[in-house]
Design a protein around this motif. Structure first.
Motif, PDB file in Angstrom:
ATOM      1  N   GLU A  63      17.469   0.436  20.865  1.00 51.56           N
ATOM      2  CA  GLU A  63      17.299   0.151  22.289  1.00 51.56           C
ATOM      3  C   GLU A  63      15.964  -0.512  22.614  1.00 51.56           C
ATOM      4  OE1 GLU A  63      15.828   4.350  21.498  1.00 51.56           O
ATOM      5  OE2 GLU A  63      17.511   3.079  20.878  1.00 51.56           O
ATOM      6  N   THR A  64      14.970  -0.330  21.755  1.00 52.93           N
ATOM      7  CA  THR A  64      13.656  -0.921  22.020  1.00 52.93           C
ATOM      8  C   THR A  64      13.579  -2.388  21.610  1.00 52.93           C
ATOM      9  OG1 THR A  64      12.687  -0.309  19.876  1.00 52.93           O
ATOM     10  CG2 THR A  64      12.591   1.344  21.649  1.00 52.93           C
ATOM     11  N   THR A  65      14.516  -2.838  20.804  1.00 50.96           N
ATOM     12  CA  THR A  65      14.493  -4.233  20.318  1.00 50.96           C
ATOM     13  C   THR A  65      15.772  -4.985  20.661  1.00 50.96           C
ATOM     14  OG1 THR A  65      15.313  -3.481  18.144  1.00 50.96           O
ATOM     15  CG2 THR A  65      12.924  -3.680  18.413  1.00 50.96           C
ATOM     16  N   ALA A  66      16.636  -4.383  21.483  1.00 47.27           N
ATOM     17  CA  ALA A  66      17.917  -5.009  21.822  1.00 47.27           C
ATOM     18  C   ALA A  66      17.727  -6.366  22.497  1.00 47.27           C
ATOM     19  CB  ALA A  66      18.731  -4.086  22.731  1.00 47.27           C
ATOM     20  N   HIS A  67      16.586  -6.541  23.182  1.00 48.66           N
ATOM     21  CA  HIS A  67      16.349  -7.821  23.866  1.00 48.66           C
ATOM     22  C   HIS A  67      16.187  -8.982  22.890  1.00 48.66           C
ATOM     23  CE1 HIS A  67      12.369  -6.258  22.824  1.00 48.66           C
ATOM     24  NE2 HIS A  67      11.914  -7.485  22.908  1.00 48.66           N
ATOM     25  N   LEU A  68      15.966  -8.663  21.608  1.00 44.68           N
ATOM     26  CA  LEU A  68      15.807  -9.707  20.596  1.00 44.68           C
ATOM     27  C   LEU A  68      17.126 -10.076  19.920  1.00 44.68           C
ATOM     28  CD1 LEU A  68      12.513  -8.387  18.968  1.00 44.68           C
ATOM     29  CD2 LEU A  68      12.747 -10.409  20.425  1.00 44.68           C
ATOM     30  N   ALA A  69      18.209  -9.403  20.300  1.00 40.70           N
ATOM     31  CA  ALA A  69      19.498  -9.643  19.647  1.00 40.70           C
ATOM     32  C   ALA A  69      19.943 -11.103  19.706  1.00 40.70           C
ATOM     33  CB  ALA A  69      20.566  -8.736  20.260  1.00 40.70           C
ATOM     34  N   PRO A  70      19.736 -11.834  20.818  1.00 43.44           N
ATOM     35  CA  PRO A  70      20.192 -13.236  20.840  1.00 43.44           C
ATOM     36  C   PRO A  70      19.592 -14.094  19.735  1.00 43.44           C
ATOM     37  CG  PRO A  70      19.723 -12.480  23.065  1.00 43.44           C
ATOM     38  CD  PRO A  70      19.241 -11.392  22.139  1.00 43.44           C
ATOM     39  N   ALA A  71      18.400 -13.745  19.252  1.00 41.13           N
ATOM     40  CA  ALA A  71      17.778 -14.546  18.194  1.00 41.13           C
ATOM     41  C   ALA A  71      18.574 -14.486  16.899  1.00 41.13           C
ATOM     42  CB  ALA A  71      16.341 -14.067  17.952  1.00 41.13           C
ATOM     43  N   ASN A 121      28.680  -5.672  20.319  1.00 43.11           N
ATOM     44  CA  ASN A 121      28.965  -6.310  19.034  1.00 43.11           C
ATOM     45  C   ASN A 121      28.363  -5.515  17.882  1.00 43.11           C
ATOM     46  OD1 ASN A 121      26.358  -7.174  20.061  1.00 43.11           O
ATOM     47  ND2 ASN A 121      26.240  -8.524  18.284  1.00 43.11           N
ATOM     48  N   GLY A 122      28.945  -5.646  16.713  1.00 43.65           N
ATOM     49  CA  GLY A 122      28.441  -4.936  15.545  1.00 43.65           C
ATOM     50  C   GLY A 122      28.935  -3.493  15.510  1.00 43.65           C
ATOM     51  N   ALA A 123      28.199  -2.671  14.773  1.00 43.99           N
ATOM     52  CA  ALA A 123      28.583  -1.272  14.576  1.00 43.99           C
ATOM     53  C   ALA A 123      27.432  -0.369  14.992  1.00 43.99           C
ATOM     54  CB  ALA A 123      28.941  -1.034  13.108  1.00 43.99           C
ATOM     55  N   ARG A 124      27.777   0.804  15.510  1.00 41.72           N
ATOM     56  CA  ARG A 124      26.760   1.784  15.870  1.00 41.72           C
ATOM     57  C   ARG A 124      26.570   2.723  14.674  1.00 41.72           C
ATOM     58  NH1 ARG A 124      24.475   3.354  20.789  1.00 41.72           N
ATOM     59  NH2 ARG A 124      25.903   2.015  21.959  1.00 41.72           N
ATOM     60  N   LEU A 125      25.334   2.886  14.223  1.00 42.35           N
ATOM     61  CA  LEU A 125      25.062   3.642  13.009  1.00 42.35           C
ATOM     62  C   LEU A 125      25.589   5.067  13.093  1.00 42.35           C
ATOM     63  CD1 LEU A 125      23.711   3.781  10.219  1.00 42.35           C
ATOM     64  CD2 LEU A 125      21.587   4.415  11.358  1.00 42.35           C
ATOM     65  N   GLU A 126      25.398   5.719  14.210  1.00 40.60           N
ATOM     66  CA  GLU A 126      25.834   7.110  14.354  1.00 40.60           C
ATOM     67  C   GLU A 126      27.336   7.241  14.128  1.00 40.60           C
ATOM     68  OE1 GLU A 126      25.476  10.740  17.642  1.00 40.60           O
ATOM     69  OE2 GLU A 126      25.022   8.675  18.203  1.00 40.60           O
ATOM     70  N   ILE A 136      25.173  -6.931  13.458  1.00 37.98           N
ATOM     71  CA  ILE A 136      24.101  -6.017  13.845  1.00 37.98           C
ATOM     72  C   ILE A 136      24.588  -4.580  13.760  1.00 37.98           C
ATOM     73  CG2 ILE A 136      22.632  -5.260  15.761  1.00 37.98           C
ATOM     74  CD1 ILE A 136      22.505  -8.156  16.694  1.00 37.98           C
ATOM     75  N   VAL A 137      23.762  -3.725  13.165  1.00 37.88           N
ATOM     76  CA  VAL A 137      23.992  -2.283  13.181  1.00 37.88           C
ATOM     77  C   VAL A 137      23.064  -1.707  14.243  1.00 37.88           C
ATOM     78  CG1 VAL A 137      23.900  -0.121  11.887  1.00 37.88           C
ATOM     79  CG2 VAL A 137      24.626  -2.235  10.741  1.00 37.88           C
ATOM     80  N   TRP A 138      23.640  -1.068  15.250  1.00 38.36           N
ATOM     81  CA  TRP A 138      22.857  -0.512  16.348  1.00 38.36           C
ATOM     82  C   TRP A 138      22.464   0.914  16.034  1.00 38.36           C
ATOM     83  CZ3 TRP A 138      21.117  -4.027  19.442  1.00 38.36           C
ATOM     84  CH2 TRP A 138      21.853  -5.203  19.628  1.00 38.36           C
ATOM     85  N   VAL A 139      21.176   1.197  16.115  1.00 40.35           N
ATOM     86  CA  VAL A 139      20.615   2.491  15.724  1.00 40.35           C
ATOM     87  C   VAL A 139      20.262   3.280  16.982  1.00 40.35           C
ATOM     88  CG1 VAL A 139      18.772   3.656  14.457  1.00 40.35           C
ATOM     89  CG2 VAL A 139      19.685   1.474  13.615  1.00 40.35           C
ATOM     90  N   GLY A 140      20.656   4.548  17.026  1.00 39.46           N
ATOM     91  CA  GLY A 140      20.269   5.395  18.149  1.00 39.46           C
ATOM     92  C   GLY A 140      21.156   5.185  19.347  1.00 39.46           C
ATOM     93  N   GLY A 141      20.685   5.701  20.501  1.00 38.36           N
ATOM     94  CA  GLY A 141      21.478   5.650  21.726  1.00 38.36           C
ATOM     95  C   GLY A 141      21.096   4.477  22.592  1.00 38.36           C
ATOM     96  N   GLY A 142      21.323   4.639  23.884  1.00 35.73           N
ATOM     97  CA  GLY A 142      21.000   3.578  24.822  1.00 35.73           C
ATOM     98  C   GLY A 142      22.184   2.670  25.081  1.00 35.73           C
ATOM     99  N   ALA A 143      22.103   1.918  26.156  1.00 36.32           N
ATOM    100  CA  ALA A 143      23.164   0.987  26.529  1.00 36.32           C
ATOM    101  C   ALA A 143      23.011  -0.297  25.723  1.00 36.32           C
ATOM    102  CB  ALA A 143      23.102   0.700  28.023  1.00 36.32           C
ATOM    103  N   LEU A 144      23.513  -0.272  24.505  1.00 35.08           N
ATOM    104  CA  LEU A 144      23.348  -1.401  23.604  1.00 35.08           C
ATOM    105  C   LEU A 144      24.561  -2.327  23.671  1.00 35.08           C
ATOM    106  CD1 LEU A 144      21.886   0.515  20.553  1.00 35.08           C
ATOM    107  CD2 LEU A 144      20.647  -0.704  22.333  1.00 35.08           C
TER     108      LEU A 144
END
Length: 513
Positions: free
Chosen positions: A108-116, A133-138, A122-130
């Motif tokens: 969630e702290t680096t999601a703003h960099l996803a367009p790059a 696309n990709g897979a959530r690690l949990e 992308i594997v999304w780590v942790g919670g938050g409104a991410l």
């Protein structure tokens, strides 16, 4: 024949210490839980086509999942790069152009960099409104079997890219093999002697190699690691050390300067510290003495290393009295030489560039053959490949090394070559001074000294009578600063080191941050 690889270090730790806690942040992984999770993630990566030599970018806040992604990538023969969460998009895009990753890990702290990352999975780590696309690690770890194909490579394969600033200012990736890491971890352990009962407090970013290596060092002996964010390295540091029962604190000089301020204000509480290890920059001897006074019985290890080979030397605490100012002798399996500008080995006591040979000397810089050729060259006596460190040293007859300074930081002032450390060391030795940094005013022979005050009241007389008066009896006249700036804090890099470029920038603001 057994092939040594980085994830094998974790497998052995699981066999010997499976039920012991390994990594903690918001929650705790035991060795068995963590190793299982790396197999699950490694299997998932392999089934989605990540192969030997493919790259993974790990870009999150400081957290245990960074290490999980690194080990899982290593399992399938991939190459991981842990980047600092505060990276700017322009710098990220330059790195992505070099690395061309097969997968990325964001939170969630680096999601703003996803367009790059474009179409990179992308594997999304942790919670938050991410993003979706990709897979959530949990979710991945909740459903994937712990089935990972065997390691497909060899021990000299690259496994890790540590990004630093190149000589041109552009990011460059120091390329480390499995063998580079495993060799130096064993050599460091021979000096530091971590034990299974240790709890290592990591407040350094895992994108900084010394932060990441704490995970490997702990795994080697079955110790535990607490991973904290930078916010816990400030006013909350003492309380965190106490609450987490930290026994080993690795740091850089700015962290220990902050620790000294807290100790002066609040005492030692009921700390369980037994060892402090310094790297990243020179720790003034006065700070070492203050740490020993505030924390009697705690061992202080002074070290020297550079990303291009991780660690070079470690001074044992019992060697400090006989060798003040030294960073110790070269690690086992390491040859250290001091050479002149023609590459000739110099006799003991001479100042020259430090040149190194050993199995920890990295493979080079990722996709940067010209820079690699400048730093990685032939042994002065033709005995293989060596690393030219770019640092000035002297070595005594017993092999003890003394850091003189970075060649890049040398100043030419008043007809003399001066290194900022020569002035900063003296300034930090004055009671009331916590940190010091020296810069030269562009195009003129004027030196500016920036200092911060310690927590004690000892700085008040220095402000009244003038720090310059106190320095005059301790420094040669040509080393005397022309102006002193008292500032609340010195600028730091993301790794907690003194940011000399930002410090020079303060000259245009009248010394105001």
């Amino acid at each position: 024949m057994f092939t040594r690889h980085l994830s094998g270090l974790l497998d052995e730790a699981e066999r010997l210490h499976g039920d012991r806690p390994f990594l903690s942040d918001d929650h705790t992984f035991t060795y068995a839980q963590f190793a299982t999770a790396t197999r699950q993630l490694g299997g998932w990566l392999a089934r989605r086509g990540v192969q030997r030599g493919d790259r993974a970018i790990i870009l999150t806040r400081n957290r245990a999942e960074q290490a999980l992604a690194a080990f899982a990538t290593a399992r399938v023969g991939g190459i991981f790069a842990v980047l600092h969460g505060a990276i700017r998009e322009a710098s990220l895009r330059r790195i992505l152009g070099q690395v061309t990753p097969a997968v990325a890990f964001l939170d969630e702290t680096t999601a703003h960099l996803a367009p790059a990352f474009g179409d990179v999975p992308i594997v999304w780590v942790g919670g938050g409104a991410l993003p979706s696309n990709g897979a959530r690690l949990e979710q991945l770890l909740a459903r994937e079997p712990a089935e990972c194909p065997p390691f497909p490579g060899v021990d000299v394969d690259p496994v890790c890219l540590i990004y630093t600033s190149g000589s041109t200012g552009a990011p460059r990736g120091v390329t480390l093999s499995h063998d580079n890491i495993l060799f130096v971890v064993a050599a460091i352990q021979e000096r530091l002697q971590y034990v299974p009962e240790d709890v290592v407090g990591v407040f350094l970013p895992l994108s900084f190699d010394y932060g990441l290596y704490q995970v490997f060092l702990a795994a080697q002996v079955g110790a535990s690691v607490f991973i904290g964010g930078a916010e816990l390295a400030g006013a909350a540091l003492l309380a965190t050390l106490e609450r987490q029962r930290i026994t080993v604190l690795p740091g850089v000089p700015t962290l220990f300067a902050a620790l000294l301020k807290l100790l002066a204000r609040g005492g030692t509480r009921t700390l369980r510290l037994r060892a402090l290890t310094n790297t990243g920059a020179h720790l003034p001897l006065s700070h070492v003495e203050q740490l020993r006074q505030h924390l009697p019985g705690v061992s202080v290890f002074l070290m020297y290393g550079l990303t291009e080979c991780k660690r070079v030397s470690i001074l044992l605490p019992e060697e400090l009295e006989a060798h003040p100012g030294s960073v110790g002798r070269a690690l086992p399996g390491t040859e250290a030489m001091v050479v002149d500008e023609e590459g000739r080995v110099l006799p003991p006591g001479s100042v020259g560039e430090l040149v190194l040979q050993g199995r920890h000397v990295a493979l080079g810089y990722w996709q940067a053959p010209e820079e690699t050729a400048l730093r990685y060259r032939t042994h002065p006596r033709g005995l293989g490949r060596v690393l030219y460190s770019g640092d000035l040293f002297r070595m005594d007859a017993e092999g003890f090394l003394q850091f003189v300074g970075r060649r890049d930081f040398l100043l030419k002032c008043r007809g003399f070559r001066i290194h900022p450390l020569e002035i900063e060391e003296v300034a930090c030795g004055l009671r009331g001074v916590a940190e010091a940094g020296v810069v030269q005013e562009p195009h003129v022979d004027r030196l500016h000294l920036f200092v911060t005050a310690s927590a004690s009241e000892d700085a008040a007389p220095l402000r009244e009578t003038g720090l310059l008066d106190a320095l005059a009896s301790r420094l040669e006249s040509y080393k005397m600063p022309d102006k002193v700036h008292w500032v609340p804090e010195l600028p730091k890099t993301p790794n907690g080191k003194l940011d000399r470029a930002a410090l020079a920038g303060l000259l245009g603001t009248g010394g105001r941050p």
